[in-house]
Design a protein around this motif. Structure first.
Motif, PDB file in Angstrom:
ATOM      1  N   ASP A  95      40.898  18.711  44.432  1.00  0.00           N
ATOM      2  CA  ASP A  95      42.108  19.514  44.220  1.00  0.00           C
ATOM      3  C   ASP A  95      42.363  19.852  42.759  1.00  0.00           C
ATOM      4  OD1 ASP A  95      42.596  19.544  46.852  1.00  0.00           O
ATOM      5  OD2 ASP A  95      44.186  18.039  46.846  1.00  0.00           O
ATOM      6  N   ASP A  96      42.177  18.862  41.869  1.00  0.00           N
ATOM      7  CA  ASP A  96      42.562  19.133  40.477  1.00  0.00           C
ATOM      8  C   ASP A  96      41.567  20.031  39.750  1.00  0.00           C
ATOM      9  OD1 ASP A  96      40.616  17.224  40.314  1.00  0.00           O
ATOM     10  OD2 ASP A  96      41.546  16.100  38.680  1.00  0.00           O
ATOM     11  N   LEU A  97      40.473  20.411  40.433  1.00  0.00           N
ATOM     12  CA  LEU A  97      39.532  21.361  39.813  1.00  0.00           C
ATOM     13  C   LEU A  97      39.621  22.757  40.432  1.00  0.00           C
ATOM     14  CD1 LEU A  97      36.212  19.342  39.251  1.00  0.00           C
ATOM     15  CD2 LEU A  97      38.042  19.832  37.622  1.00  0.00           C
ATOM     16  N   VAL A  98      40.391  22.892  41.512  1.00  0.00           N
ATOM     17  CA  VAL A  98      40.455  24.188  42.208  1.00  0.00           C
ATOM     18  C   VAL A  98      40.902  25.289  41.241  1.00  0.00           C
ATOM     19  CG1 VAL A  98      41.572  25.495  44.056  1.00  0.00           C
ATOM     20  CG2 VAL A  98      40.900  23.138  44.453  1.00  0.00           C
ATOM     21  N   GLY A  99      41.899  24.978  40.424  1.00  0.00           N
ATOM     22  CA  GLY A  99      42.473  25.987  39.542  1.00  0.00           C
ATOM     23  C   GLY A  99      41.569  26.453  38.420  1.00  0.00           C
ATOM     24  N   TYR A 100      40.427  25.783  38.227  1.00  0.00           N
ATOM     25  CA  TYR A 100      39.482  26.228  37.193  1.00  0.00           C
ATOM     26  C   TYR A 100      38.619  27.387  37.709  1.00  0.00           C
ATOM     27  CZ  TYR A 100      40.487  22.037  34.418  1.00  0.00           C
ATOM     28  OH  TYR A 100      41.103  21.074  33.657  1.00  0.00           O
TER      29      TYR A 100
END
Length: 450
Positions: A133-138
């Motif tokens: 989840d915390d890499l989706v926005g990259y």
């Protein structure tokens, strides 16, 4: 009904009454003092002149709403555009399989609803790939066009006000595809992405693809080193070496035309490292190369015009294509601003790149973290369309008059960014620059001049 064009493409058709309904909803949510004035109702049938006047007023209204950070990022406004897009294209809500490409040509098939917005589809792709989840926005989804030789031409980044399935199917052309790519510019963020196996694989595939397409410049010795790292499957080391190469992390555009340094020059534009890089073929066939930093752009605008019917210039024969131009005003030297124009079907995508570079600079300048800027989830629930990453591109109602087009004013945004701090932030990317004439646009300009 009025045609609303977003990013140069017909997005939806809406009636006055639908826009009035949107206006009333926004007023109820945000208060009358925040929402711009709406063109008044008329009791009698409108004359043609009044119809045109109302269209102009509605266009200004939609642009004003879109450019307001609160209203333009609101779920009310974005869901209105998504619903109108789905109704206009007459695509019912149902479960479908959507194919998303990765940089290495691999296809990821996700089962989604036709009414799923961009963030939902991005989440579905990430979940299928096991991207945390915390890499989706990259990463972002991009609409691309596959050319005959298999190369990809970038059309635009998919936005929060559209439905990816509807956007791609309504074009009725199998050349258009959706691809997943990283969506940040500063290569120091690669470290976050490489912490995780899936992030590392995606970044590696993209880097290999960019080298194969000639987007990243590689000499014989570097090519040999990269090949050896590839054989050893040393993905991190491969990316680390690639980061030192010229044009790493840049997005390369199709050849087009510019008026700099003189009218009618053929140019290949690349966007990256907080700049637009020009490789210009001068009339004497000499190739020159130089860069325009976003921190020296005062403003930019995208304009469109429809060519005359007697054979459109510069477009494919038999097609009357809209001609798109990106023009930016640039600080050439201390007291000299100059307009530079790029004529390209990818002008919208160029504008989106400039905007996202500025947004990233602003987040860094304010001490914000990019993870925070991209965070999609709050307490495990998907947060809808109110992310800070505001790549605003205002909707345009059909407008034949190019002088009315909006302009992204940079000067106010960038007052808080120190020009000196950014201009040389990653000169490490310029290894191999001696293959070209460097920054010929700004010879003799030092930071103290700014």
């Amino acid at each position: 009904a009025y045609n609303i064009h977003v990013n140069g493409v017909l997005h939806c058709r809406v009636r006055y009454s639908q826009l009035l309904g949107l206006h009333e909803q926004l007023r109820k949510e945000y208060g009358a003092n925040v929402v711009p004035a709406f063109p008044p109702k008329k009791i009698f049938t409108l004359t043609p002149a009044e119809v045109e006047q109302r269209r102009e007023q509605l266009e200004k209204y939609m642009q004003a709403v879109r450019q307001d950070p609160t209203l333009g990022g609101s779920e009310t406004f974005n869901s209105f555009l998504r619903k109108a897009q789905q109704e206009t294209q007459q695509i019912p809500t149902e479960e479908v399989v959507l194919e998303v490409l990765l940089s290495n040509g691999q296809k990821v098939k996700v089962t989604i609803l036709t009414s799923d917005q961009t963030e939902d589809v991005l989440e579905a792709v990430a979940s299928k790939l096991d991207l945390p989840d915390d890499l989706v926005g990259y990463f972002s989804l991009f609409l691309v066009r596959e050319t005959k030789d298999g190369a990809l031409s970038f059309v635009r980044k998919l936005q929060e006000f559209e439905l990816p399935y509807v956007s791609v199917t309504s074009l009725h052309n199998s050349e258009f595809r959706i691809i997943l790519r990283k969506s940040y510019w500063d290569s120091s963020y690669d470290d976050d992405v490489m912490e995780h196996r899936v992030g590392l694989n995606l970044l590696y595939a993209q880097t290999v693809s960019d080298i194969e397409h000639g987007w990243i410049l590689v000499n014989k010795e570097q090519h040999r080193q990269l090949k050896s790292l590839q054989e050893k499957v040393s993905k991190k080391e491969f990316i680390r070496l690639a980061q030192t190469l010229k044009y790493y992390g840049y997005l390369k555009f199709d050849p087009c035309i510019t008026d700099f340094p003189e009218k009618g020059c053929h140019v290949v534009v690349s966007a990256g490292n907080n700049e637009l890089n020009f490789q210009v073929r001068l009339p004497n066939e000499q190739i020159k190369e130089g860069s325009f930093k976003v921190t020296r752009m005062r403003c930019w605008r995208v304009t469109s015009s429809v060519p005359m019917s007697n054979g459109p210039s510069g477009s494919s024969p038999g097609k009357s294509e809209v001609k798109l131009e990106l023009a930016f005003e640039y600080l050439m030297s201390k007291d000299r601003l100059q307009w530079v124009t790029i004529t390209s079907p990818q002008a919208i995508m160029l504008s989106i790149c400039l905007q996202s570079m500025v947004d990233e600079l602003m987040v860094k300048k304010s001490g914000g973290s990019i993870r925070k800027m991209f965070r999609r989830r709050v307490n495990g629930a998907l947060r809808r369309s109110d992310s800070q990453q505001a790549v605003k591109s205002p909707p345009l109602l059909d407008s034949p008059d190019a002088s009315r087009e909006p302009m992204a004013k940079l000067s106010s945004k960038l007052t808080s960014v120190s020009l000196r701090g950014i201009s040389h932030s990653s000169s490490g990317n310029d290894v191999g620059a001696n293959d070209f004439h460097g920054n010929y646009a700004f010879e003799g300009i030092g930071d103290e001049d700014l």
